[in-house]
Enzyme design. Structure first.
Site, PDB file in Angstrom:
ATOM      1  N   LYS A 189      31.645 -60.836 -22.546  1.00 18.10           N
ATOM      2  CA  LYS A 189      31.351 -61.781 -20.747  1.00 18.10           C
ATOM      3  C   LYS A 189      30.172 -62.044 -21.485  1.00 18.10           C
ATOM      4  CE  LYS A 189      28.388 -61.633 -18.050  1.00 18.10           C
ATOM      5  NZ  LYS A 189      27.862 -62.732 -17.419  1.00 18.10           N
ATOM      6  N   SER A 243      18.339 -58.171 -21.246  1.00 13.92           N
ATOM      7  CA  SER A 243      17.183 -57.054 -20.063  1.00 13.92           C
ATOM      8  C   SER A 243      17.136 -55.380 -20.336  1.00 13.92           C
ATOM      9  CB  SER A 243      16.570 -58.209 -19.059  1.00 13.92           C
ATOM     10  OG  SER A 243      17.943 -57.958 -19.068  1.00 13.92           O
ATOM     11  N   GLY A 247      19.520 -53.738 -18.563  1.00 17.08           N
ATOM     12  CA  GLY A 247      20.657 -52.350 -19.714  1.00 17.08           C
ATOM     13  C   GLY A 247      20.979 -50.911 -18.526  1.00 17.08           C
ATOM     14  N   GLU A 264      21.821 -52.659 -26.165  1.00 19.94           N
ATOM     15  CA  GLU A 264      20.045 -53.239 -27.867  1.00 19.94           C
ATOM     16  C   GLU A 264      19.481 -54.508 -26.548  1.00 19.94           C
ATOM     17  OE1 GLU A 264      19.768 -53.585 -30.631  1.00 19.94           O
ATOM     18  OE2 GLU A 264      21.720 -52.872 -31.814  1.00 19.94           O
ATOM     19  N   CYS A 298      14.396 -61.486 -28.874  1.00 22.37           N
ATOM     20  CA  CYS A 298      13.848 -59.731 -28.544  1.00 22.37           C
ATOM     21  C   CYS A 298      13.188 -58.874 -29.679  1.00 22.37           C
ATOM     22  CB  CYS A 298      15.428 -59.235 -28.591  1.00 22.37           C
ATOM     23  SG  CYS A 298      16.361 -58.968 -29.919  1.00 22.37           S
ATOM     24  N   GLU A 399       7.724 -58.614 -21.747  1.00 20.11           N
ATOM     25  CA  GLU A 399       8.044 -59.010 -22.665  1.00 20.11           C
ATOM     26  C   GLU A 399       8.249 -60.578 -21.975  1.00 20.11           C
ATOM     27  OE1 GLU A 399      12.581 -58.982 -22.947  1.00 20.11           O
ATOM     28  OE2 GLU A 399      11.895 -59.602 -24.768  1.00 20.11           O
TER      29      GLU A 399
HETATM   30  P1  NAD Z   1      20.149 -60.776 -18.831  1.00 26.54           P
HETATM   31  O1  NAD Z   1      20.085 -58.776 -18.501  1.00 26.54           O
HETATM   32  O2  NAD Z   1      19.639 -61.010 -17.354  1.00 26.54           O
HETATM   33  O3  NAD Z   1      22.131 -61.237 -19.420  1.00 26.54           O
HETATM   34  C1  NAD Z   1      22.741 -60.594 -20.884  1.00 26.54           C
HETATM   35  C2  NAD Z   1      24.709 -61.150 -20.134  1.00 26.54           C
HETATM   36  O4  NAD Z   1      24.007 -58.971 -18.679  1.00 26.54           O
HETATM   37  C3  NAD Z   1      24.391 -61.601 -19.380  1.00 26.54           C
HETATM   38  O5  NAD Z   1      25.652 -62.063 -20.060  1.00 26.54           O
HETATM   39  C4  NAD Z   1      24.499 -61.498 -17.665  1.00 26.54           C
HETATM   40  O6  NAD Z   1      25.752 -62.304 -16.743  1.00 26.54           O
HETATM   41  C5  NAD Z   1      24.895 -59.860 -17.876  1.00 26.54           C
HETATM   42  N1  NAD Z   1      24.403 -59.515 -16.242  1.00 26.54           N
HETATM   43  C6  NAD Z   1      22.932 -59.427 -15.196  1.00 26.54           C
HETATM   44  N2  NAD Z   1      23.281 -58.496 -14.473  1.00 26.54           N
HETATM   45  C7  NAD Z   1      24.532 -57.696 -14.948  1.00 26.54           C
HETATM   46  C8  NAD Z   1      24.416 -56.680 -13.826  1.00 26.54           C
HETATM   47  N3  NAD Z   1      24.086 -56.250 -13.298  1.00 26.54           N
HETATM   48  N4  NAD Z   1      25.736 -56.103 -14.502  1.00 26.54           N
HETATM   49  C9  NAD Z   1      26.407 -56.864 -16.067  1.00 26.54           C
HETATM   50  N5  NAD Z   1      26.238 -57.185 -16.756  1.00 26.54           N
HETATM   51  C10 NAD Z   1      25.371 -58.108 -16.591  1.00 26.54           C
HETATM   52  O7  NAD Z   1      19.170 -61.375 -20.176  1.00 26.54           O
HETATM   53  P2  NAD Z   1      19.422 -62.298 -20.884  1.00 26.54           P
HETATM   54  O8  NAD Z   1      18.439 -63.113 -19.867  1.00 26.54           O
HETATM   55  O9  NAD Z   1      20.834 -62.843 -20.935  1.00 26.54           O
HETATM   56  O10 NAD Z   1      18.872 -62.416 -22.546  1.00 26.54           O
HETATM   57  C11 NAD Z   1      17.142 -62.100 -22.482  1.00 26.54           C
HETATM   58  C12 NAD Z   1      17.326 -60.922 -22.699  1.00 26.54           C
HETATM   59  O11 NAD Z   1      17.716 -59.954 -23.953  1.00 26.54           O
HETATM   60  C13 NAD Z   1      15.556 -60.124 -22.992  1.00 26.54           C
HETATM   61  O12 NAD Z   1      14.970 -58.647 -22.580  1.00 26.54           O
HETATM   62  C14 NAD Z   1      15.895 -60.651 -25.106  1.00 26.54           C
HETATM   63  O13 NAD Z   1      14.884 -58.863 -25.869  1.00 26.54           O
HETATM   64  C15 NAD Z   1      17.160 -58.639 -24.528  1.00 26.54           C
HETATM   65  N6  NAD Z   1      17.736 -59.043 -26.278  1.00 26.54           N
HETATM   66  C16 NAD Z   1      17.783 -58.468 -27.216  1.00 26.54           C
HETATM   67  C17 NAD Z   1      18.664 -58.078 -28.422  1.00 26.54           C
HETATM   68  C18 NAD Z   1      18.381 -56.994 -29.329  1.00 26.54           C
HETATM   69  O14 NAD Z   1      18.850 -56.676 -30.190  1.00 26.54           O
HETATM   70  N7  NAD Z   1      17.626 -56.096 -28.332  1.00 26.54           N
HETATM   71  C19 NAD Z   1      18.942 -59.206 -28.708  1.00 26.54           C
HETATM   72  C20 NAD Z   1      19.104 -60.691 -27.565  1.00 26.54           C
HETATM   73  C21 NAD Z   1      18.394 -60.316 -26.967  1.00 26.54           C
END
Ligand code: NAD
Length: 505
Positions: A189, A243, A247, A264, A298, A399
Site C-alpha cells: 500500500k 509516523s 504505527g 519503522e 526519519c 518530529e
Molecule cells: P503516515 O503514517 O501518515 O503514512 C504512512 C502510510 O500509512 C501511508 O501509506 C498512509 O496512507 C498509511 N496510513 C495512514 N493512515 C493509516 C491507517 N489508519 N491505517 C493504515 N495505514 C494508514 O506517514 P507519512 O506522512 O507518509 O510518512 C512520514 C513518517 O514516516 C514520518 O514520521 C517518518 O519518520 C516516518 N518514516 C520512518 C522511516 C523509518 O525507517 N523509521 C522511514 C521513512 C519514514
C-alpha cells in the site's frame, strides 16, 4: 473489477498518465471505478491518475496473495531460483535506471542526486537479498542421544506492507525484497502522494518472473486500504513504515489476529559535536544529516548539540554553508534541496518554526517558505537553523520532517548523553569526535537503533535500520530482516535403538 488488457502484464512506458492496481499478476481498475490524482510537488502540477483501491479490491488482493502463498510455487521454488529472480529484478531496474530516477523525482520533488542514490539502493537491496537468502537457514541443535533436531526457516505468509512518501522507491524495495526472497506474498500500500514507483516496481517483479499473486499493489487512502489490510484475518504480517501515531493504530488493529508486526516509525535524532571533532567534517556531515532529502527523513539529525568550546567556530561554518545550499530544479545536478512533498507538509513545517519563535527561539537562517524561479506553484522551504531553544519546546521534542534543525550547546559528555536520550524516539544518532574511546562510550549510552560515528550515512544494504523506543521495532535492510519474514520450525525425531514408552504402560 475489469482486466485492462488481455495480455496480463504488458510492458508499458514507466512514465505515463495512468497507473492501475496490480492484483494477481494483472493491471486492474478499481472496483468502484474511482481514481485519484498524484502530483509533482516541485511544480504543484498533476502527474498521473491512479486507480483508487476499495475494500473489495483489498479483498481481491488478499485472496490473490493467499492463494499464491498457500497453493502457488513461489515459496516451493529452490532458494537459488528465487534468488535468480531477485537478481533479474535488479538487472531490469539497472537497465531502466534513468527512467526510474526521473519518475521518482517527478512524484516526490527530490533532487537528482537524492533520487539517484535511492534508486541505486533499491536495486542493491534486491541484489543483497538475492545473496542473503541463500545463506539464511536453520540449525542442527544439541539434543540427547537418539534424538535429532533441526530447525528450518519458513516464510511467514501473506504480508501487508504499508509505506510512506519520503523514500517511495527505496521503501518499496526495503519491504518487497526481503519478503519475496523469504517466499512470502505481499500486498503493498504506497502513500497516495507518491504511488507511482511502487507500482512500477511491482510491474518489474512480474517481468522478472515473480509468479502471479506474489506481489500485489493496492493504492488508496490509508484510512480505507491500509486500515483493512492491518485488520484482515488472512494477512499474517504487517510491515509498516510511517509516523508513530499511525504505527500505534496499526499495531492495535493487527493485535486482534496476532499478526507479526514490524514498525519503522518517526525520529528526532541527536547529532553531537564534541570539542575534539574535525570541525570541517562535522559541519559537512551535519549539513547532510539534516538537509538531505529536504529534511524529510526519519533519521534526519534534527537536534544539533555542539560543545560550548567550539560552538562559535562550528556555527560560523555551518551557517555559511547552509546559506550556500541551493533549492531549484530537482533535475539540475547542482540542486541540493528538492521540494517539500505537499502544501500540508509545508504548513506543518512552518507551524513548527512559528511555534518555536512564539516560545522564544531565534531563527538564525531561513524560517520561511521559499520562492523558486520557474517553480512558483511548488512547495519549497528554506533550509532553517533555529537557536536559543530549550528542551521543552515543541520544535525540539517533536518530529518536524522538514529542513529545520534546532541547535543547542553543551559542556560535558554526561550532560549531552542525557539530553540526547531525552526523547520518545530512538532511531538515528550521530557523534563527531577524534577520540575512539569516547565514541565507543557514547555509542554504548545512546538509546538509538543507529549510531553514526564521524559518518554522515547510516543505510547501506546489510546495515540494520530501525529504532528503539517509539521509533518502532524490527530491523530492515539487513540479514536479520529475513528472520522477520520467516517462522522457525523445529523438527525433532527419534532414531534410538529402543522404542520410547514415556508413560510406561
Ligand atoms: P503516515 O503514517 O501518515 O503514512 C504512512 C502510510 O500509512 C501511508 O501509506 C498512509 O496512507 C498509511 N496510513 C495512514 N493512515 C493509516 C491507517 N489508519 N491505517 C493504515 N495505514 C494508514 O506517514 P507519512 O506522512 O507518509 O510518512 C512520514 C513518517 O514516516 C514520518 O514520521 C517518518 O519518520 C516516518 N518514516 C520512518 C522511516 C523509518 O525507517 N523509521 C522511514 C521513512 C519514514
Amino acid at each position: 473489477m475489469s482486466t485492462v488488457k488481455e495480455e496480463k502484464m504488458p510492458i508499458l512506458e514507466m512514465k505515463r498518465d495512468y497507473y492501475h492496481l496490480i492484483i494477481n499478476g494483472e493491471r486492474m481498475e478499481s472496483s468502484s471505478g474511482e481514481t485519484f490524482t498524484t502530483y509533482n510537488p516541485a511544480t504543484g502540477e498533476p502527474l498521473a491518475t491512479i486507480q483508487q483501491g476499495t475494500l473489495e479490491d483489498v479483498e481481491k488482493a488478499v485472496q490473490a496473495a493467499r492463494n499464491a502463498f498457500d497453493n502457488g510455487k513461489w515459496k516451493r521454488y529452490p532458494v537459488g531460483k528465487r534468488s535468480r529472480v531477485l537478481n533479474k529484478i535488479a538487472e531490469i531496474m539497472r537497465s531502466r535506471f534513468k527512467e526510474l530516477v526521473e519518475l521518482e523525482i517527478l512524484n516526490s520533488g527530490k533532487s537528482l542526486s537524492a533520487a539517484q542514490g535511492q534508486v541505486m539502493q533499491a536495486i542493491e537491496d534486491f541484489e543483497f537479498y538475492a545473496g542473503a537468502i541463500v545463506g539464511h537457514r536453520g540449525h542442527v541443535n544439541n539434543v540427547p542421544g537418539g534424538f535429532f533436531n533441526y530447525t528450518q526457516k519458513e516464510p511467514v505468509g501473506v504480508c501487508a506492507q504499508i509505506i510512506p512518501w519520503n523514500y517511495p522507491m527505496m521503501m518499496a524495495a526495503w519491504k518487497i525484497a526481503p519478503a519475496i526472497a523469504s517466499g512470502c506474498s505481499v500486498i503493498i500500500k504506497p502513500a497516495s502522494l507518491t504511488p507511482v514507483t511502487a507500482i512500477v516496481m511491482a510491474e518489474i517483479c512480474h517481468e522478472a518472473g515473480v509468479p502471479d499473486g506474489v506481489v500485489n499493489v493496492v493504492s488508496g487512502p490509508g484510512s480505507v486500504v491500509g486500515d483493512a489490510l492491518a485488520q484482515h484475518p488472512q494477512v499474517d504480517k504487517v510491515a509498516f513504515t510511517g509516523s508513530t501515531p499511525t504505527g500505534k493504530d496499526i499495531m492495535e488493529k493487527a493485535s486482534k489476529t496476532l499478526k507479526r508486526v514490524t514498525l519503522e516509525l518517526g525520529g528526532k535524532s541527536p547529532n553531537i559535536i564534541f570539542e575534539d571533532a574535525d570541525i570541517d567534517a562535522a559541519v559537512d556531515g551535519s549539513l547532510f544529516g539534516i538537509f538531505y532529502n529536504t529534511g524529510q527523513s526519519c533519521e534526519a539529525r534534527s537536534r544539533l548539540y555542539i560543545h560550548e568550546d567550539i560552538y562559535d567556530k562550528f556555527m560560523d561554518k555551518f551557517v555559511e554553508k547552509t546559506k550556500k545550499l541551493t533549492l531549484g530544479n530537482p533535475f539540475d545536478k547542482g540542486t541540493h534541496l528538492g521540494s517539500i512533498i505537499s502544501r500540508e507538509q509545508l504548513e506543518v513545517i512552518d507551524g513548527y518554526v512559528r511555534s518555536a519563535v512564539e516560545e522564544g527561539a531565534h531563527v538564525l537562517v531561513g524560517g520561511r517558505e521559499a520562492k523558486v524561479e520557474g517553480f512558483e506553484n511548488g512547495y519549497w522551504y528554506e533550509p532553517t537553523i533555529i537557536t536559543n531553544v530549550t528542551p521543552e519546546m515543541k520544535a525540539v521534542k517533536e518530529e518536524i520532517f522538514g529542513p529545520v534543525v534546532v541547535v543547542m550547546s553543551f559542556s560535558n559528555e554526561k550532560e549531552v548523553i542525557k539530553e540526547a536520550n531525552n526523547s520518545i524516539y530512538g532511531l538515528g544518532s550521530a557523534i563527531w569526535t577524534k577520540d575512539q574511546g569516547r565514541a565507543t562510550r557514547v555509542a554504548n549510552e545512546i538509546d538509538a537503533g543507529i549510531v553514526m560515528v564521524n559518518c554522515p550515512f547510516s543505510a547501506f544494504p546489510g546495515t540494520p535500520f530501525g529504532g528503539y523506543k517509539q521509533s518502532g521495532f524490527g530491523r530492515e535492510l539487513c540479514i536479520e530482516t529475513l528472520d522477520l519474514y520467516t517462522e522457525t520450525k523445529s523438527v525433532i525425531s527419534y532414531y534410538g535403538s529402543r522404542p520410547i514408552n514415556p508413560f510406561g504402560v
